[in-house]
Each structure stands twice: as C-alpha cells, then as structure tokens.
Design a protein around this motif. Structure first.
Motif, short mmCIF file in Angstrom:
data_model
loop_
_atom_site.label_atom_id
_atom_site.label_comp_id
_atom_site.label_asym_id
_atom_site.label_seq_id
_atom_site.Cartn_x
_atom_site.Cartn_y
_atom_site.Cartn_z
N ALA A 38 0.81 -1.22 0.00
CA ALA A 38 0.00 0.00 0.00
C ALA A 38 0.84 1.27 0.00
O ALA A 38 0.58 2.20 -0.78
CB ALA A 38 -0.96 0.00 1.19
N ALA A 41 2.65 1.63 -3.26
CA ALA A 41 1.67 1.95 -4.29
C ALA A 41 1.26 3.42 -4.22
O ALA A 41 1.09 4.08 -5.25
CB ALA A 41 0.45 1.06 -4.15
N MET A 57 -6.34 2.98 -8.21
CA MET A 57 -5.75 2.12 -7.18
C MET A 57 -6.73 0.98 -6.91
O MET A 57 -7.93 1.20 -6.73
CB MET A 57 -5.50 2.91 -5.89
N GLU A 59 -7.30 -2.53 -4.48
CA GLU A 59 -6.89 -3.36 -3.35
C GLU A 59 -7.65 -4.68 -3.40
O GLU A 59 -8.87 -4.71 -3.21
CB GLU A 59 -7.15 -2.66 -2.02
N ALA A 65 -2.11 -3.68 -2.71
CA ALA A 65 -2.51 -2.62 -3.63
C ALA A 65 -1.74 -2.69 -4.96
O ALA A 65 -0.54 -2.95 -5.00
CB ALA A 65 -2.28 -1.26 -2.98
N SER A 66 -2.48 -2.43 -6.03
CA SER A 66 -1.94 -2.27 -7.38
C SER A 66 -2.39 -0.93 -7.92
O SER A 66 -3.49 -0.46 -7.60
CB SER A 66 -2.41 -3.39 -8.30
#
Length: 437
Positions: A38, A41, A57, A59, A65-66
């Motif tokens: 997170a 990210a 974003m 999750e 997170a990506s």
C-alpha cells in the motif's frame, strides 16, 4: 516513508525513485503473509499523478494494492502496450547482507537493497522514461497501460491475476506487454550481448505430504513420516532432468554459438550456456527443474509426528506440466501425497516481429553492435496472468552491466544491487522504445 538523513537531491531520478521504493519494506512471504504494497503503491501513484496521469488504485485485500494508469499515445489506432512492474519483494535476512536490505544504500557506484533488480529498478525506469516523454510534451507511439502490481512474488493471485479476473477492462485494447528479466547484458566470449525475454517456463508449486504413526521418540518405529518424506524429497532433489530444447532455446543457443564461432550441433547445450555470464539462468531453461524449498514436521524432540510436509518448486517447459507431474508421482511413490498449491502456464511469444525489432533497435542506439538473443526465462512474471487476455508478454528491463557482476545471482539473492549507470541506460532505452513503437 521513513525519514533518512542521507538525502541526496542531486541523485539521478531513476536511482532516487528506485532507492525510495526499496525503503518501503514490501516483503511477501507467500501463503497470504505479506507486509503489503500500500505505501509503495501510494508513492508510485503520486509519481504518476505528477506526470499528469489519472490513476486507479485497486486493493484485492487490505494493503494488497496495485496502481494503473493509461498514457494516451500518438496513434490511438495501434493496439495498446502494457508496461508493468511489481511492488512486492521476497524476504531478506539482514544478518546475511553487507548492508541493510531496506536502506537503499548507495555504495561503489551501485544501489543496494532488496528489489534493486527484482524489480524496483524497472519500476523506477518506467516512471522516469515516461517522465522524459511527457515532460518534453511528446507522447508514446501508442497507448501505454502502466501497471504496478501486488503479489507477483507469490504468483500474482492478489495482483495481476486478481485484476484479470475482476477488472479485465483496464487492459482493453492491449495486445502486448513488457515487464522484467530481459533486456540486460551478458558476456559471451568476451563480447557484450543482450537477452530479450520472449518466453518463460511453466510453474508448479507442490506440497508433498507423508503420514505415519505418532509415537514416543524413544520407540522403534518403521512407519516414520519424516523418514518417508525425507527419502522422497531427496529423490526429487537429485533427479537429473534431460535437456529438451524449444524453439526459443534453439535460437538462443545458435546465437551464442555464432558469437563463439562454434558449431551448435557439435557443442552441447550446457557447454554453450556455461560459456556465458548468464549460465545461472540459461542452464535452467534447457530442462525441467525441481527444487525442494521448505520442510515442516514435528513439534517436540521426543515425539515422532504423524505428518510431515515439504514444498517443491517445479518449473517445466511450456506445455509439459502434466507429464512432469505424472513423472514426479512415480518418483515419490504411492505413500506420498502430492498437492498442487499453485500452478501457472508457460509462455513462448514470437521471437521476431515489430516489438522485438523495436527493442533491438533501441538497444542498438545505446550500445551499437551488441547482438540481442531471445531467451526463455527460468522463472515467471505477471505476463502469465496477462496471457489469459491474449496479451503476448516480453521481458525488457534494459540494463548494461559490468562483465564481473553476477546478475542472475542478484535475483532473490544476498546483497542485491544494480549499477547506477545501468539505471540511466535503462531509462534511455525504454524511453526510445516507447517513442518509436
């Protein structure tokens, strides 16, 4: 991000961003245990927003997170290119390192730390290459879908695979992808060459389970689960898998033989691989590998447990998963249960075509005359997940490296590090590729 007293504003931007990312401890132990991505990210998202990009974003679970963004290209009619990295790293034991693995230390002209080559260096190169393009008022040649994924080091189930399952629309219009473990230099016969990753082996993560009689440790017990498991693990670990070449590895070996001036028919595949500085990677691409990576059994010194388990990391050539699994069942015998913890496909993308030509051309501008060979990666990347959407994946994180650096040994190894000038090289090559392709 923790405050540091050694801030160096004059540090080149790629090295600075890579250093900052290393300082986020995004350790992923697998099995759902992770520090999460997170904070890293959030850092990457802020960098993308500085470039004027709208970000999303995702999750998959709290902290996992990506981040994605889409960069408009000069020709929107062209299929989009996915340019992606991952933000998690494998564990690092500080006791074994020369430096704090999460300090992002600059030493001897190199950036040290977990993720320096796998793959926070590429994450930084993506950001600065795009920054060079957008900061000069230009556009990439086509739309670029930029992704920084979670959970790659545990198979991507909470990262790229999750996005493909739940938000495939973010990849709409994409036909090809570029990620890690390709584009780096090797030495062949005293000459520098580059490996372009055009494929990767299949993945089988297995658990072996043995059961037996629980008893006092002082008894004479022939039905010992640990003994049975140990014998099976040893058989797998000592199995010598035969060389089996694919189209990709044949082309690679022919290229190596050409540089060495030898006949690839008369010189064995292993000999050709060992003549390169990347033999640690290449030899593993010529055959199946099956490595024991974990053991778990027992709970007290004087108790014989009734269960013992082992983890086995198996990498097969594309399409050979079922045949190898059947052979492993024969190796361990009927008394050992094999559980498939995770599996994923192998890939072989075309070794020629416009993207490959563009990658070769971009390298030629910055290192004229150096040959570029396709190769099959022994590990895996998030390109496996994207392949489910019909996206052809390549590895192209360009780095010009000193001949004496054991680059394959840096991956998941101790004292991971990357030369600062290699980061600049990668930034420039990646920028040129995105402008031209």
């Amino acid at each position: 991000m923790p405050e540091r007293s050694d801030e160096t504003p004059e540090l080149e931007a790629t090295a600075r961003i890579a250093r900052d990312l290393i300082r986020f401890d995004t350790t992923n132990w697998g099995g759902g245990r992770s520090n999460g991505e997170a904070e890293a990210a959030g850092y990457v998202e802020a960098e993308l927003q500085k470039l004027g990009l709208a970000t999303r974003m995702f999750e998959s679970e709290p902290g996992r997170a990506s981040v994605l963004a889409r960069v408009p290209g000069a020709d929107p009619a062209k299929p989009a290119l996915v340019l992606h990295g991952h933000l998690d790293v494998v564990p690092a034991d500080p006791a074994n390192w020369s430096v704090d693995p999460f300090a992002g230390e600059i030493r001897d002209g190199m950036l040290w730390g977990r993720g320096a080559v796998d793959m926070k260096d590429m994450d930084a190169m993506i950001l600065t290459a795009l920054g060079d393009i957008l900061g000069s008022g230009r556009q990439p040649a086509r739309d670029v879908i930029v992704g920084f994924f979670a959970d790659e080091e545990a198979g991507g189930l909470l990262g790229a695979h999750w996005l493909v399952d739940h938000h495939p629309e973010v990849f709409d219009g994409a036909a090809e992808a570029i990620s890690e473990v390709g584009g780096y230099s090797i030495t062949v016969g005293g000459r520098r060459a580059y490996l372009l990753q055009t494929g990767e082996k299949s993945l089988l993560w297995l658990r072996l389970v043995a059961t037996g009689e629980a008893a006092h440790g002082s008894r004479l017990i022939h039905d010992n689960a640990i003994t049975r498991l140990a014998e099976a693990v040893a058989r797998i670990g000592r199995t010598e898998w035969p060389v089996r070449l694919t189209g990709t590895t044949r082309e690679l070996l022919a290229g190596i033989a050409g540089v060495l001036g030898v006949d690839p028919v008369r010189v064995s595949a292993d000999e050709l691989a060992l003549a390169t500085s990347a033999s640690g990677f290449i030899t593993a691409t010529l055959r199946t590998t099956s490595n024991p990576t974990g053991l778990a059994a027992g709970y007290k010194h004087n108790v014989i447990p009734d269960r013992a388990e082992a983890l086995i990391d198996v990498r097969t050539l594309p399409g050979e998963e079922e045949a190898v699994l059947a052979e492993l069942r024969g190796i361990v015998g009927d008394e050992i249960r094999i559980e498939v913890v995770h599996r994923d496909v192998g890939l072989e993308s075309p070794t020629s075509g416009p993207l490959v030509d563009a990658a070769r051309a971009a390298l030629a501008v910055h290192d004229p005359g150096a040959p570029v060979f396709p190769y099959l990666m022994s590990g895996g990347t998030d390109n496996k997940a994207l392949s489910r959407l019909g996206i052809a994946g390549y590895g192209f994180a360009p780095l010009r490296l000193p001949a004496e650096l054991d680059f394959p040994g840096m991956f998941h190894g101790v004292d991971e590090r990357v030369p600062l000038d290699a980061l600049v090289f990668g930034r420039q090559v990646l920028r040129d590729l995105l402008l031209e392709y």
